[in-house]
Structures are given as structure tokens and as C-alpha cells.
Design a protein around this motif. Structure first.
Motif, PDB file in Angstrom:
ATOM      1  N   GLU A 134       0.844  -1.191   0.000  1.00  0.00           N
ATOM      2  CA  GLU A 134       0.000   0.000   0.000  1.00  0.00           C
ATOM      3  C   GLU A 134       0.881   1.244   0.000  1.00  0.00           C
ATOM      4  O   GLU A 134       1.848   1.335   0.756  1.00  0.00           O
ATOM      5  CB  GLU A 134      -0.906   0.000   1.224  1.00  0.00           C
ATOM      6  CG  GLU A 134      -1.976   1.082   1.166  1.00  0.00           C
ATOM      7  CD  GLU A 134      -2.968   0.959   2.302  1.00  0.00           C
ATOM      8  OE1 GLU A 134      -3.501   1.997   2.707  1.00  0.00           O
ATOM      9  OE2 GLU A 134      -3.188  -0.174   2.775  1.00  0.00           O
ATOM     10  N   ILE A 135       0.545   2.188  -0.866  1.00  0.00           N
ATOM     11  CA  ILE A 135       1.300   3.433  -0.946  1.00  0.00           C
ATOM     12  C   ILE A 135       0.835   4.343   0.190  1.00  0.00           C
ATOM     13  O   ILE A 135      -0.347   4.623   0.318  1.00  0.00           O
ATOM     14  CB  ILE A 135       1.076   4.118  -2.311  1.00  0.00           C
ATOM     15  CG1 ILE A 135       1.521   3.189  -3.441  1.00  0.00           C
ATOM     16  CG2 ILE A 135       1.832   5.436  -2.385  1.00  0.00           C
ATOM     17  CD1 ILE A 135       1.148   3.672  -4.815  1.00  0.00           C
ATOM     18  N   PRO A 136       1.755   4.830   1.046  1.00  0.00           N
ATOM     19  CA  PRO A 136       1.338   5.678   2.167  1.00  0.00           C
ATOM     20  C   PRO A 136       0.857   7.050   1.704  1.00  0.00           C
ATOM     21  O   PRO A 136       1.101   7.460   0.571  1.00  0.00           O
ATOM     22  CB  PRO A 136       2.608   5.791   3.015  1.00  0.00           C
ATOM     23  CG  PRO A 136       3.731   5.381   2.150  1.00  0.00           C
ATOM     24  CD  PRO A 136       3.175   4.533   1.064  1.00  0.00           C
ATOM     25  N   GLU A 137       0.172   7.756   2.616  1.00  0.00           N
ATOM     26  CA  GLU A 137      -0.337   9.086   2.287  1.00  0.00           C
ATOM     27  C   GLU A 137       0.814  10.071   2.121  1.00  0.00           C
ATOM     28  O   GLU A 137       1.812   9.996   2.817  1.00  0.00           O
ATOM     29  CB  GLU A 137      -1.274   9.577   3.397  1.00  0.00           C
ATOM     30  CG  GLU A 137      -2.595   8.839   3.460  1.00  0.00           C
ATOM     31  CD  GLU A 137      -3.498   9.412   4.526  1.00  0.00           C
ATOM     32  OE1 GLU A 137      -3.300  10.572   4.907  1.00  0.00           O
ATOM     33  OE2 GLU A 137      -4.380   8.682   4.983  1.00  0.00           O
ATOM     34  N   GLY A 138       0.636  10.994   1.199  1.00  0.00           N
ATOM     35  CA  GLY A 138       1.660  11.999   0.954  1.00  0.00           C
ATOM     36  C   GLY A 138       2.784  11.521   0.049  1.00  0.00           C
ATOM     37  O   GLY A 138       3.775  12.220  -0.139  1.00  0.00           O
ATOM     38  N   VAL A 139       2.642  10.312  -0.507  1.00  0.00           N
ATOM     39  CA  VAL A 139       3.672   9.747  -1.387  1.00  0.00           C
ATOM     40  C   VAL A 139       3.033   9.410  -2.726  1.00  0.00           C
ATOM     41  O   VAL A 139       1.941   8.850  -2.774  1.00  0.00           O
ATOM     42  CB  VAL A 139       4.296   8.474  -0.766  1.00  0.00           C
ATOM     43  CG1 VAL A 139       5.258   7.817  -1.727  1.00  0.00           C
ATOM     44  CG2 VAL A 139       4.985   8.806   0.535  1.00  0.00           C
ATOM     45  N   CYS A 188       9.449 -10.023 -13.806  1.00  0.00           N
ATOM     46  CA  CYS A 188       8.219 -10.047 -13.020  1.00  0.00           C
ATOM     47  C   CYS A 188       7.303  -8.939 -13.521  1.00  0.00           C
ATOM     48  O   CYS A 188       7.697  -8.111 -14.337  1.00  0.00           O
ATOM     49  CB  CYS A 188       8.525  -9.864 -11.539  1.00  0.00           C
ATOM     50  SG  CYS A 188       9.238  -8.273 -11.157  1.00  0.00           S
ATOM     51  N   ASN A 189       6.076  -8.935 -13.038  1.00  0.00           N
ATOM     52  CA  ASN A 189       5.117  -7.883 -13.375  1.00  0.00           C
ATOM     53  C   ASN A 189       4.946  -6.979 -12.163  1.00  0.00           C
ATOM     54  O   ASN A 189       4.654  -7.456 -11.072  1.00  0.00           O
ATOM     55  CB  ASN A 189       3.750  -8.464 -13.748  1.00  0.00           C
ATOM     56  CG  ASN A 189       3.812  -9.316 -14.995  1.00  0.00           C
ATOM     57  OD1 ASN A 189       4.717  -9.165 -15.797  1.00  0.00           O
ATOM     58  ND2 ASN A 189       2.849 -10.208 -15.147  1.00  0.00           N
ATOM     59  N   ILE A 190       5.114  -5.667 -12.383  1.00  0.00           N
ATOM     60  CA  ILE A 190       4.880  -4.687 -11.319  1.00  0.00           C
ATOM     61  C   ILE A 190       3.807  -3.742 -11.831  1.00  0.00           C
ATOM     62  O   ILE A 190       3.999  -3.077 -12.850  1.00  0.00           O
ATOM     63  CB  ILE A 190       6.169  -3.919 -10.957  1.00  0.00           C
ATOM     64  CG1 ILE A 190       7.264  -4.893 -10.512  1.00  0.00           C
ATOM     65  CG2 ILE A 190       5.890  -2.917  -9.847  1.00  0.00           C
ATOM     66  CD1 ILE A 190       8.593  -4.251 -10.237  1.00  0.00           C
ATOM     67  N   MET A 191       2.670  -3.707 -11.119  1.00  0.00           N
ATOM     68  CA  MET A 191       1.535  -2.895 -11.567  1.00  0.00           C
ATOM     69  C   MET A 191       1.065  -1.998 -10.427  1.00  0.00           C
ATOM     70  O   MET A 191       1.130  -2.380  -9.263  1.00  0.00           O
ATOM     71  CB  MET A 191       0.379  -3.801 -12.001  1.00  0.00           C
ATOM     72  CG  MET A 191       0.697  -4.716 -13.152  1.00  0.00           C
ATOM     73  SD  MET A 191      -0.590  -5.931 -13.406  1.00  0.00           S
ATOM     74  CE  MET A 191      -0.359  -6.987 -11.991  1.00  0.00           C
ATOM     75  N   LYS A 192       0.558  -0.834 -10.812  1.00  0.00           N
ATOM     76  CA  LYS A 192      -0.022   0.083  -9.831  1.00  0.00           C
ATOM     77  C   LYS A 192      -1.502   0.228 -10.143  1.00  0.00           C
ATOM     78  O   LYS A 192      -1.880   0.596 -11.253  1.00  0.00           O
ATOM     79  CB  LYS A 192       0.674   1.441  -9.905  1.00  0.00           C
ATOM     80  CG  LYS A 192       0.095   2.449  -8.929  1.00  0.00           C
ATOM     81  CD  LYS A 192       0.648   3.822  -9.157  1.00  0.00           C
ATOM     82  CE  LYS A 192      -0.109   4.802  -8.284  1.00  0.00           C
ATOM     83  NZ  LYS A 192       0.073   6.164  -8.702  1.00  0.00           N
ATOM     84  N   THR A 193      -2.343  -0.073  -9.156  1.00  0.00           N
ATOM     85  CA  THR A 193      -3.785   0.117  -9.296  1.00  0.00           C
ATOM     86  C   THR A 193      -4.264   0.891  -8.073  1.00  0.00           C
ATOM     87  O   THR A 193      -4.210   0.386  -6.954  1.00  0.00           O
ATOM     88  CB  THR A 193      -4.526  -1.238  -9.375  1.00  0.00           C
ATOM     89  OG1 THR A 193      -4.144  -2.035  -8.259  1.00  0.00           O
ATOM     90  CG2 THR A 193      -4.199  -1.962 -10.667  1.00  0.00           C
TER      91      THR A 193
END
Length: 186
Positions: free
Chosen positions: A11-16, A43-48
Motif C-alpha cells: 500500500e502506498i502511504p499518504e503523501g507519497v 516479473c510484473n509490477i503494476m499500480k492500481t
């Protein structure tokens, strides 16, 4: 035996803010921007949304370890752009006091074991050298990228390796005494 799919989510933290582009990750936070490249691992790196997902298909046991390693590297990027990293190093000497100064982008170590030779260790880009005022014989290395900060600390420690003497008796050197993220300011 191969595992069909191994995946982990961070999980991406707040403010980042994080950008993922073809296995290279760019993380931006209040302390700055860091980049990391994982093109050497298939590998596969995805952002959702605010989640980064790392997938590895048909992997052997050794390749499965890469998934957790990549996630740890990404989490270190998040900590770096929000808090930063600090390595504290102490000087240890029995007779000849070690003299450490900063000249330009080099850390100069003088009078180690009474030697006349000046040891020069280059500071990596993005690493700040601080001489501690309240604690005697201590320096701090501060920066956002944990790899560069720890690499600089290791170079300083290894520059004071003792050769051709009994290591049990000659314990002089500059050693890492404390390391980790910078304390949160409240």
C-alpha cells in the motif's frame, strides 16, 4: 517444482506518489524523489489505485524470494522519501585519536593508528555528513536512499580495516553504532 503465481501487494502511504513504468519505480514524497530499477528480474509490477502489486509467474523457489525482496526495496523507498535514513558511526581508538574531517565531497581520516597516511572516502550523491556536537567521536550519515547511505558507511568502516596485526588486540576503527530511519518529527 514451479509455483504458478506468486504475488504481493504494497500500500502506498499518504503523501507519497509512485509511478511504475516497465519495472522501474519512481517514488516522490516530502523529502524528494527516488528511482529504482528492477529490469533484471522478470516479473510484473503494476499500480492500481494506491496499491502496487508484484507478480511472478511460474517461478522456482529461488525466484520466489525475489517477490518479497522487491517489496522490501519499494517499502524502503517509501520510508526514504518520508523520513530518510540515518547511520551513526563511532570512532574507537586506544591510543592515537582518530581525526575525521569533511573536505569537499570526501571524508578524510587522519592519524589512524598513528599513521601519516590520509584515508579519503568519497561521499555518495544525496548523502549528508554531520559531525555530532553533543556526542564525542561520532558522525552521522543522513540521506534518503538507504543503499547510498549504507554504502558510504561501509566504505568508511572498511577504510579503517587493520591488516597484518592481531584483530583481537587492535580494535581501532570507525564502526556503525546505530542505524535506521530518522525519528519522526512531531
Amino acid at each position: 517444482m514451479k509455483t504458478v503465481l506468486a504475488s504481493r501487494e504494497i500500500e502506498i502511504p499518504e503523501g507519497v506518489e509512485a509511478e511504475v513504468n516497465a519495472r522501474s519505480i519512481k517514488v516522490t514524497g516530502p523529502r524528494g524523489t527516488l528511482n529504482r530499477d528492477f529490469k533484471h528480474i522478470s516479473c510484473n509490477i503494476m499500480k492500481t489505485g494506491n496499491i502496487i502489486r508484484v507478480d511472478l509467474w511460474f517461478a522456482t523457489r529461488k525466484q520466489l524470494a525475489c517477490v518479497r525482496t522487491i517489496c522490501s526495496h519499494i517499502e524502503n523507498l517509501f520510508v526514504g522519501v518520508t523520513q530518510g535514513y540515518c547511520y551513526k558511526m563511532r570512532f574507537v581508538y586506544s591510543h592515537f585519536p582518530i581525526n575525521v574531517t569533511l573536505s569537499g565531497k570526501n571524508v578524510e581520516i587522519r592519524n589512524f593508528l598513528g599513521e601519516k597516511r590520509v584515508r579519503k572516502v568519497p561521499l555518495s550523491d544525496g548523502v549528508e555528513y554531520v559531525r555530532t556536537a553533543d556526542v564525542k567521536d561520532e558522525i552521522q550519515l543522513i540521506g534518503n536512499d538507504i543503499a547510498l547511505v549504507s554504502l558510504t558507511a561501509a566504505r568508511i568502516q572498511q577504510s579503517t580495516n587493520i591488516r597484518k596485526k592481531d584483530l583481537r588486540k587492535f580494535l581501532d576503527g570507525i564502526y556503525v553504532s546505530e542505524k535506521g530511519p530518522m525519528p519522526k518529527e512531531e
